[in-house]
Design a protein around this motif. Structure first.
Motif: not given
Length: 51
Positions: A29-30, A39-41, A46-50
Motif C-alpha cells: 500500500r505504501k 484508492y479506498r481500502k 464495491l461488491p463482495g464482503k468477507p
C-alpha cells in the motif's frame, strides 16, 4: 463434521490468525501510494464482503 483438533489447539490456531494489515500488505500500500495510486481500502460501493 467432527473437529480433528482439540479445543486448546483450535483456540491456539485461531488466536494466531492475523488477516488484516500484514507487513507485506502495508508495504504494498505504501509503495502504491508513493507511486501516485489512490484508492479506498474498504469502500462499501464495491461488491463482495468477507465472511
Amino acid at each position: 463434521m467432527a473437529d480433528r483438533l482439540t479445543r486448546e489447539k483450535r483456540s491456539w490456531n485461531m488466536s494466531h490468525i492475523r488477516s488484516k494489515d500484514t507487513g507485506i500488505e502495508v508495504k504494498v500500500r505504501k509503495f502504491l501510494f508513493s507511486k501516485g495510486y489512490r484508492y479506498r481500502k474498504n469502500d462499501s460501493k464495491l461488491p463482495g464482503k468477507p465472511d
